[in-house]
Design a protein around this motif. Structure first.
Motif, PDB file in Angstrom:
ATOM      1  N   ILE A 140       0.829  -1.208   0.000  1.00  0.00           N
ATOM      2  CA  ILE A 140       0.000   0.000   0.000  1.00  0.00           C
ATOM      3  C   ILE A 140       0.862   1.256   0.000  1.00  0.00           C
ATOM      4  N   SER A 141       1.894   1.259   0.823  1.00  0.00           N
ATOM      5  CA  SER A 141       2.750   2.450   0.884  1.00  0.00           C
ATOM      6  C   SER A 141       3.430   2.691  -0.460  1.00  0.00           C
ATOM      7  N   TRP A 142       3.837   1.620  -1.121  1.00  0.00           N
ATOM      8  CA  TRP A 142       4.456   1.769  -2.429  1.00  0.00           C
ATOM      9  C   TRP A 142       3.442   2.278  -3.453  1.00  0.00           C
ATOM     10  N   LEU A 143       2.225   1.723  -3.447  1.00  0.00           N
ATOM     11  CA  LEU A 143       1.200   2.131  -4.410  1.00  0.00           C
ATOM     12  C   LEU A 143       0.770   3.579  -4.216  1.00  0.00           C
ATOM     13  N   VAL A 144       0.613   4.015  -2.970  1.00  0.00           N
ATOM     14  CA  VAL A 144       0.228   5.409  -2.715  1.00  0.00           C
ATOM     15  C   VAL A 144       1.323   6.340  -3.238  1.00  0.00           C
ATOM     16  N   TRP A 145       2.571   5.997  -2.967  1.00  0.00           N
ATOM     17  CA  TRP A 145       3.681   6.817  -3.456  1.00  0.00           C
ATOM     18  C   TRP A 145       3.704   6.841  -4.982  1.00  0.00           C
ATOM     19  N   TYR A 146       3.598   5.675  -5.610  1.00  0.00           N
ATOM     20  CA  TYR A 146       3.715   5.566  -7.059  1.00  0.00           C
ATOM     21  C   TYR A 146       2.588   6.311  -7.776  1.00  0.00           C
ATOM     22  N   PHE A 147       1.350   6.031  -7.397  1.00  0.00           N
ATOM     23  CA  PHE A 147       0.236   6.687  -8.076  1.00  0.00           C
ATOM     24  C   PHE A 147       0.151   8.170  -7.721  1.00  0.00           C
ATOM     25  N   GLY A 148       0.580   8.540  -6.519  1.00  0.00           N
ATOM     26  CA  GLY A 148       0.640   9.956  -6.168  1.00  0.00           C
ATOM     27  C   GLY A 148       1.664  10.695  -7.004  1.00  0.00           C
ATOM     28  N   LEU A 149       2.806  10.050  -7.247  1.00  0.00           N
ATOM     29  CA  LEU A 149       3.838  10.658  -8.092  1.00  0.00           C
ATOM     30  C   LEU A 149       3.349  10.778  -9.528  1.00  0.00           C
ATOM     31  N   LEU A 150       2.699   9.745 -10.035  1.00  0.00           N
ATOM     32  CA  LEU A 150       2.169   9.803 -11.402  1.00  0.00           C
ATOM     33  C   LEU A 150       1.106  10.889 -11.554  1.00  0.00           C
ATOM     34  N   THR A 151       0.376  11.177 -10.473  1.00  0.00           N
ATOM     35  CA  THR A 151      -0.639  12.236 -10.532  1.00  0.00           C
ATOM     36  C   THR A 151      -0.001  13.580 -10.865  1.00  0.00           C
ATOM     37  N   THR A 152       1.205  13.793 -10.367  1.00  0.00           N
ATOM     38  CA  THR A 152       1.872  15.082 -10.638  1.00  0.00           C
ATOM     39  C   THR A 152       2.215  15.256 -12.114  1.00  0.00           C
ATOM     40  N   PHE A 153       2.316  14.162 -12.847  1.00  0.00           N
ATOM     41  CA  PHE A 153       2.644  14.234 -14.261  1.00  0.00           C
ATOM     42  C   PHE A 153       1.437  14.004 -15.164  1.00  0.00           C
ATOM     43  N   SER A 154       0.239  14.125 -14.623  1.00  0.00           N
ATOM     44  CA  SER A 154      -0.983  13.873 -15.402  1.00  0.00           C
ATOM     45  C   SER A 154      -1.121  14.889 -16.519  1.00  0.00           C
ATOM     46  N   PRO A 155      -1.238  14.413 -17.755  1.00  0.00           N
ATOM     47  CA  PRO A 155      -1.353  15.353 -18.872  1.00  0.00           C
ATOM     48  C   PRO A 155      -2.783  15.862 -19.087  1.00  0.00           C
ATOM     49  N   THR A 156      -3.801  15.073 -18.659  1.00  0.00           N
ATOM     50  CA  THR A 156      -5.187  15.467 -18.905  1.00  0.00           C
ATOM     51  C   THR A 156      -6.031  15.242 -17.654  1.00  0.00           C
ATOM     52  N   TYR A 157      -7.217  15.759 -17.721  1.00  0.00           N
ATOM     53  CA  TYR A 157      -8.173  15.620 -16.624  1.00  0.00           C
ATOM     54  C   TYR A 157      -8.543  14.155 -16.391  1.00  0.00           C
ATOM     55  N   VAL A 158      -8.698  13.389 -17.446  1.00  0.00           N
ATOM     56  CA  VAL A 158      -9.070  11.978 -17.322  1.00  0.00           C
ATOM     57  C   VAL A 158      -7.968  11.216 -16.580  1.00  0.00           C
ATOM     58  N   TRP A 159      -6.725  11.515 -16.875  1.00  0.00           N
ATOM     59  CA  TRP A 159      -5.618  10.842 -16.177  1.00  0.00           C
ATOM     60  C   TRP A 159      -5.603  11.194 -14.698  1.00  0.00           C
ATOM     61  N   ILE A 160      -5.938  12.421 -14.357  1.00  0.00           N
ATOM     62  CA  ILE A 160      -6.010  12.781 -12.933  1.00  0.00           C
ATOM     63  C   ILE A 160      -7.093  11.965 -12.250  1.00  0.00           C
ATOM     64  N   LEU A 161      -8.242  11.809 -12.901  1.00  0.00           N
ATOM     65  CA  LEU A 161      -9.313  11.012 -12.314  1.00  0.00           C
ATOM     66  C   LEU A 161      -8.874   9.563 -12.097  1.00  0.00           C
ATOM     67  N   ILE A 162      -8.243   8.974 -13.105  1.00  0.00           N
ATOM     68  CA  ILE A 162      -7.810   7.583 -12.996  1.00  0.00           C
ATOM     69  C   ILE A 162      -6.783   7.428 -11.886  1.00  0.00           C
ATOM     70  N   LEU A 163      -5.785   8.281 -11.871  1.00  0.00           N
ATOM     71  CA  LEU A 163      -4.705   8.138 -10.893  1.00  0.00           C
ATOM     72  C   LEU A 163      -5.154   8.475  -9.474  1.00  0.00           C
ATOM     73  N   ARG A 164      -6.006   9.465  -9.325  1.00  0.00           N
ATOM     74  CA  ARG A 164      -6.518   9.774  -7.976  1.00  0.00           C
ATOM     75  C   ARG A 164      -7.427   8.651  -7.490  1.00  0.00           C
ATOM     76  N   GLY A 165      -8.153   8.007  -8.382  1.00  0.00           N
ATOM     77  CA  GLY A 165      -8.954   6.840  -7.999  1.00  0.00           C
ATOM     78  C   GLY A 165      -8.063   5.700  -7.531  1.00  0.00           C
ATOM     79  N   LEU A 166      -6.925   5.502  -8.194  1.00  0.00           N
ATOM     80  CA  LEU A 166      -5.979   4.465  -7.781  1.00  0.00           C
ATOM     81  C   LEU A 166      -5.325   4.804  -6.457  1.00  0.00           C
ATOM     82  N   VAL A 167      -5.028   6.079  -6.239  1.00  0.00           N
ATOM     83  CA  VAL A 167      -4.494   6.497  -4.932  1.00  0.00           C
ATOM     84  C   VAL A 167      -5.522   6.217  -3.833  1.00  0.00           C
TER      85      VAL A 167
END
Length: 177
Positions: A140-167
């Motif tokens: 869980i700690s790894w996944l929160v870090w990984y998807f949280g980091l990917l959220t910072t590089f989200s190119p579109t609104y849809v990607w933010i939704l997907i990555l924040r849902g994964l977080v």
């Protein structure tokens, strides 16, 4: 040394002070000391096991390094959870101004996190039972870090939704640890 727990048993002889003149029943229960020091030797079983109350067992075991480490780990997970929730308050206005989102779209960013939490929580509980709490917390700690980091590089609104849902889905497992 194994620990046995003893209970306080109250009999009818222990009840005194019933007063029926006042239409109130004042019942006083006299409590007996469960285990006295002078009786400790008599209460030993044939196999040499001592009898402790729960309070005596906790006092004898004490507070050690394991308890401090556990407190620190659970405290850090609570802090990470709080930071993720606080991030939503900071992220929403920035994304709204940057990409020109509507109120509904901004609210959906927060909603997706909680939907991820609600959907994944039962799975983290079953995984913790099957694979161990420690392993699930590490994942869980790894996944929160990984998807949280990917959220910072989200190119579109849809990607933010997907990555924040994964977080949110990963954060759902923190209470199971």
């Amino acid at each position: 040394m194994s620990v046995k727990y003893s209970r306080l048993n109250t009999t009818e002889d222990d009840i005194s002070g019933v007063n029926s003149d006042d239409d109130e029943y004042n019942v006083e229960l006299s409590t007996r000391q469960i285990l006295r020091e002078e009786e400790a030797d008599e209460d030993r079983d044939n196999d040499g096991e001592e009898t402790y109350t729960v309070e005596d067992a906790v006092e004898k075991l004490g507070l050690g390094w394991f308890q401090f480490r556990l407190w620190a780990i659970t405290g850090l997970f609570s802090a990470a959870d709080a930071c993720e929730m606080m991030l939503l308050a900071v992220l929403s206005p920035v994304v709204r101004c940057e990409w020109g989102l509507t109120q509904a779209q901004v609210a959906l960013i927060t909603t997706v996190v909680f939907v991820g939490m609600g959907c994944m929580s039962p799975f983290w509980g079953m995984g913790a039972d099957k694979y161990g709490r420690r392993n699930i917390l590490l994942l869980i700690s790894w996944l929160v870090w990984y998807f949280g980091l990917l959220t910072t590089f989200s190119p579109t609104y849809v990607w933010i939704l997907i990555l924040r849902g994964l977080v949110g889905g990963a954060l759902a497992g923190t209470p199971h640890g």
